[in-house]
Design a protein around this motif. Sequence first.
Motif, PDB file in Angstrom:
ATOM      1  N   THR A   8       0.855  -1.188   0.000  1.00 13.74           N
ATOM      2  CA  THR A   8       0.000   0.000   0.000  1.00 13.74           C
ATOM      3  C   THR A   8       0.890   1.237   0.000  1.00 13.74           C
ATOM      4  O   THR A   8       1.956   1.250   0.623  1.00 13.74           O
ATOM      5  CB  THR A   8      -0.919   0.040   1.235  1.00 13.74           C
ATOM      6  OG1 THR A   8      -0.121   0.018   2.420  1.00 13.74           O
ATOM      7  CG2 THR A   8      -1.876  -1.146   1.243  1.00 13.74           C
ATOM      8  N   GLY A   9       0.462   2.263  -0.686  1.00 16.18           N
ATOM      9  CA  GLY A   9       1.219   3.507  -0.706  1.00 16.18           C
ATOM     10  C   GLY A   9       2.440   3.439  -1.597  1.00 16.18           C
ATOM     11  O   GLY A   9       2.584   2.564  -2.453  1.00 16.18           O
ATOM     12  N   THR A  10       3.348   4.375  -1.386  1.00 13.88           N
ATOM     13  CA  THR A  10       4.548   4.525  -2.205  1.00 13.88           C
ATOM     14  C   THR A  10       5.730   3.789  -1.590  1.00 13.88           C
ATOM     15  O   THR A  10       5.968   3.888  -0.390  1.00 13.88           O
ATOM     16  CB  THR A  10       4.901   6.014  -2.364  1.00 13.88           C
ATOM     17  OG1 THR A  10       3.813   6.692  -3.004  1.00 13.88           O
ATOM     18  CG2 THR A  10       6.169   6.188  -3.190  1.00 13.88           C
ATOM     19  N   MET A  11       6.463   3.050  -2.431  1.00 19.44           N
ATOM     20  CA  MET A  11       7.684   2.417  -1.965  1.00 19.44           C
ATOM     21  C   MET A  11       8.829   3.418  -2.013  1.00 19.44           C
ATOM     22  O   MET A  11       9.057   4.071  -3.036  1.00 19.44           O
ATOM     23  CB  MET A  11       8.043   1.197  -2.821  1.00 19.44           C
ATOM     24  CG  MET A  11       9.244   0.424  -2.279  1.00 19.44           C
ATOM     25  SD  MET A  11       9.716  -1.021  -3.271  1.00 19.44           S
ATOM     26  CE  MET A  11      10.748  -0.237  -4.518  1.00 19.44           C
ATOM     27  N   LEU A  12       9.519   3.550  -0.905  1.00 18.41           N
ATOM     28  CA  LEU A  12      10.705   4.396  -0.819  1.00 18.41           C
ATOM     29  C   LEU A  12      11.895   3.475  -0.573  1.00 18.41           C
ATOM     30  O   LEU A  12      11.899   2.694   0.377  1.00 18.41           O
ATOM     31  CB  LEU A  12      10.559   5.400   0.326  1.00 18.41           C
ATOM     32  CG  LEU A  12      11.771   6.288   0.644  1.00 18.41           C
ATOM     33  CD1 LEU A  12      12.131   7.158  -0.548  1.00 18.41           C
ATOM     34  CD2 LEU A  12      11.476   7.152   1.872  1.00 18.41           C
ATOM     35  N   ALA A  13      12.885   3.527  -1.458  1.00 13.13           N
ATOM     36  CA  ALA A  13      14.008   2.594  -1.344  1.00 13.13           C
ATOM     37  C   ALA A  13      15.289   3.232  -1.863  1.00 13.13           C
ATOM     38  O   ALA A  13      15.277   3.995  -2.835  1.00 13.13           O
ATOM     39  CB  ALA A  13      13.721   1.316  -2.124  1.00 13.13           C
ATOM     40  N   ASN A  14      16.392   2.902  -1.217  1.00 12.91           N
ATOM     41  CA  ASN A  14      17.715   3.282  -1.712  1.00 12.91           C
ATOM     42  C   ASN A  14      18.184   2.217  -2.692  1.00 12.91           C
ATOM     43  O   ASN A  14      18.125   1.021  -2.390  1.00 12.91           O
ATOM     44  CB  ASN A  14      18.701   3.405  -0.554  1.00 12.91           C
ATOM     45  CG  ASN A  14      18.349   4.530   0.398  1.00 12.91           C
ATOM     46  OD1 ASN A  14      18.010   5.635  -0.032  1.00 12.91           O
ATOM     47  ND2 ASN A  14      18.410   4.269   1.696  1.00 12.91           N
ATOM     48  N   VAL A  15      18.639   2.643  -3.854  1.00 12.40           N
ATOM     49  CA  VAL A  15      19.089   1.718  -4.895  1.00 12.40           C
ATOM     50  C   VAL A  15      20.592   1.884  -5.082  1.00 12.40           C
ATOM     51  O   VAL A  15      21.085   2.988  -5.356  1.00 12.40           O
ATOM     52  CB  VAL A  15      18.359   1.986  -6.228  1.00 12.40           C
ATOM     53  CG1 VAL A  15      18.852   1.015  -7.307  1.00 12.40           C
ATOM     54  CG2 VAL A  15      16.849   1.861  -6.054  1.00 12.40           C
ATOM     55  N   TYR A  16      21.323   0.771  -4.911  1.00 14.68           N
ATOM     56  CA  TYR A  16      22.780   0.775  -5.039  1.00 14.68           C
ATOM     57  C   TYR A  16      23.198  -0.046  -6.256  1.00 14.68           C
ATOM     58  O   TYR A  16      22.598  -1.080  -6.556  1.00 14.68           O
ATOM     59  CB  TYR A  16      23.432   0.157  -3.797  1.00 14.68           C
ATOM     60  CG  TYR A  16      23.174   0.910  -2.514  1.00 14.68           C
ATOM     61  CD1 TYR A  16      24.122   1.793  -2.005  1.00 14.68           C
ATOM     62  CD2 TYR A  16      21.989   0.727  -1.802  1.00 14.68           C
ATOM     63  CE1 TYR A  16      23.898   2.482  -0.821  1.00 14.68           C
ATOM     64  CE2 TYR A  16      21.752   1.409  -0.616  1.00 14.68           C
ATOM     65  CZ  TYR A  16      22.703   2.290  -0.136  1.00 14.68           C
ATOM     66  OH  TYR A  16      22.473   2.974   1.031  1.00 14.68           O
ATOM     67  N   ILE A  17      24.224   0.423  -6.959  1.00 12.93           N
ATOM     68  CA  ILE A  17      24.862  -0.358  -8.021  1.00 12.93           C
ATOM     69  C   ILE A  17      26.310  -0.579  -7.617  1.00 12.93           C
ATOM     70  O   ILE A  17      27.059   0.375  -7.385  1.00 12.93           O
ATOM     71  CB  ILE A  17      24.792   0.357  -9.387  1.00 12.93           C
ATOM     72  CG1 ILE A  17      23.328   0.562  -9.800  1.00 12.93           C
ATOM     73  CG2 ILE A  17      25.536  -0.458 -10.446  1.00 12.93           C
ATOM     74  CD1 ILE A  17      23.151   1.295 -11.118  1.00 12.93           C
ATOM     75  N   LYS A  18      26.686  -1.841  -7.473  1.00 12.68           N
ATOM     76  CA  LYS A  18      28.028  -2.202  -6.979  1.00 12.68           C
ATOM     77  C   LYS A  18      28.343  -1.475  -5.666  1.00 12.68           C
ATOM     78  O   LYS A  18      29.434  -0.922  -5.486  1.00 12.68           O
ATOM     79  CB  LYS A  18      29.101  -1.912  -8.035  1.00 12.68           C
ATOM     80  CG  LYS A  18      29.040  -2.815  -9.254  1.00 12.68           C
ATOM     81  CD  LYS A  18      30.219  -2.633 -10.176  1.00 12.68           C
ATOM     82  CE  LYS A  18      31.483  -3.236  -9.563  1.00 12.68           C
ATOM     83  NZ  LYS A  18      32.617  -3.227 -10.529  1.00 12.68           N
ATOM     84  N   ASP A  19      27.348  -1.472  -4.771  1.00  5.75           N
ATOM     85  CA  ASP A  19      27.481  -0.923  -3.413  1.00  5.75           C
ATOM     86  C   ASP A  19      27.632   0.594  -3.378  1.00  5.75           C
ATOM     87  O   ASP A  19      27.897   1.164  -2.306  1.00  5.75           O
ATOM     88  CB  ASP A  19      28.661  -1.578  -2.666  1.00  5.75           C
ATOM     89  CG  ASP A  19      28.461  -3.077  -2.472  1.00  5.75           C
ATOM     90  OD1 ASP A  19      27.290  -3.506  -2.365  1.00  5.75           O
ATOM     91  OD2 ASP A  19      29.465  -3.813  -2.441  1.00  5.75           O
ATOM     92  N   GLN A  20      27.454   1.275  -4.510  1.00  5.78           N
ATOM     93  CA  GLN A  20      27.448   2.730  -4.543  1.00  5.78           C
ATOM     94  C   GLN A  20      26.009   3.218  -4.691  1.00  5.78           C
ATOM     95  O   GLN A  20      25.276   2.739  -5.561  1.00  5.78           O
ATOM     96  CB  GLN A  20      28.294   3.257  -5.712  1.00  5.78           C
ATOM     97  CG  GLN A  20      29.775   2.936  -5.605  1.00  5.78           C
ATOM     98  CD  GLN A  20      30.448   3.697  -4.469  1.00  5.78           C
ATOM     99  OE1 GLN A  20      30.197   4.880  -4.257  1.00  5.78           O
ATOM    100  NE2 GLN A  20      31.312   3.006  -3.736  1.00  5.78           N
ATOM    101  N   LEU A  21      25.591   4.174  -3.858  1.00  2.57           N
ATOM    102  CA  LEU A  21      24.226   4.680  -3.946  1.00  2.57           C
ATOM    103  C   LEU A  21      23.990   5.305  -5.319  1.00  2.57           C
ATOM    104  O   LEU A  21      24.735   6.185  -5.750  1.00  2.57           O
ATOM    105  CB  LEU A  21      23.972   5.722  -2.855  1.00  2.57           C
ATOM    106  CG  LEU A  21      22.557   6.315  -2.844  1.00  2.57           C
ATOM    107  CD1 LEU A  21      21.509   5.234  -2.542  1.00  2.57           C
ATOM    108  CD2 LEU A  21      22.454   7.456  -1.826  1.00  2.57           C
ATOM    109  N   PHE A  22      22.957   4.817  -6.008  1.00  2.00           N
ATOM    110  CA  PHE A  22      22.639   5.305  -7.349  1.00  2.00           C
ATOM    111  C   PHE A  22      21.486   6.302  -7.312  1.00  2.00           C
ATOM    112  O   PHE A  22      21.548   7.361  -7.920  1.00  2.00           O
ATOM    113  CB  PHE A  22      22.287   4.124  -8.246  1.00  2.00           C
ATOM    114  CG  PHE A  22      21.862   4.498  -9.638  1.00  2.00           C
ATOM    115  CD1 PHE A  22      22.784   4.992 -10.542  1.00  2.00           C
ATOM    116  CD2 PHE A  22      20.538   4.369 -10.044  1.00  2.00           C
ATOM    117  CE1 PHE A  22      22.398   5.346 -11.835  1.00  2.00           C
ATOM    118  CE2 PHE A  22      20.140   4.716 -11.314  1.00  2.00           C
ATOM    119  CZ  PHE A  22      21.073   5.211 -12.218  1.00  2.00           C
ATOM    120  N   GLU A  23      20.428   5.951  -6.589  1.00  2.00           N
ATOM    121  CA  GLU A  23      19.280   6.842  -6.493  1.00  2.00           C
ATOM    122  C   GLU A  23      18.416   6.449  -5.304  1.00  2.00           C
ATOM    123  O   GLU A  23      18.548   5.341  -4.753  1.00  2.00           O
ATOM    124  CB  GLU A  23      18.429   6.798  -7.775  1.00  2.00           C
ATOM    125  CG  GLU A  23      17.729   5.468  -8.001  1.00  2.00           C
ATOM    126  CD  GLU A  23      16.864   5.453  -9.259  1.00  2.00           C
ATOM    127  OE1 GLU A  23      17.016   6.353 -10.104  1.00  2.00           O
ATOM    128  OE2 GLU A  23      16.036   4.527  -9.392  1.00  2.00           O
TER     129      GLU A  23
END
Length: 267
Positions: A129-144
Amino acid sequence: MKISIFSNPGDASKQVSDALKAKIKAEKLTLDDEHPDIVITVGGDGTLLTAFHHFRDQLATIRFVGIHTGHLGFYTDWRDYEVDELIDSLAHDNGQSVSYPLLDIFIKYGNGQKERLLALNEATIKKVTGTMLANVYIKDQLFEVFRGDGLCVSTPTGSTAYNKSTGGAVLSSELKAIQVSEIASINNRVFRTLGSPIVISPNEWVRVEPVNSDENLMTCDQMMVENRLIDSVTFRISKQRINFAQYRHTQFWKRVSESFIGVKPND
């Protein structure tokens, strides 16, 4: 050669399955549902996905063959009226095969437990329910920092499924890569994501960490992980692959053309 018949419960599929079993015995081939060399699925792509997960621990020694008894599928090369031709191919089998990439999924739960899943098509992570808020990492570096309904991660062959409906590209089955596509992302002056699919190479991986662990839903092909707190999910190309018996395996782009555009050879 040891053969397993994996069928859906429909009447048409049952008839084909019964005919296959009778002809396999007549050819003095062996039926074996425990440790087969060949798994013949009768039904459609959904049946093949179920068989894939049923035999996932034996992928290195199994080749799949798909018979479709309904609409054309991406993983099914034979029609229900071609049983005799398939039996002849089985009798003259020389081990020929073609393989496709798979997706590894590593889940870390809120209680510290870990789980590995394997997908043929795709995996998704969404908020119930609602909006998913998530940190997205590529090769352990924060991407977005992602805000939206969720994310879909697909294999090249799975890129024609849910990924395509989210606006993702169709990837060649020859590529060893995974694709991440956004599901209804929120983009405005305050919140910003890349807003387009990304393709991840074999030496890269993607980790998604939901900011709130509750009410998140994971899917892996037809399976669902729900009612468990998810701390993080890591996606990468698997070292395992799925193998198909290449008696007359349909070329990938021909499947795409026939399924989505309607173009047949010599049209």
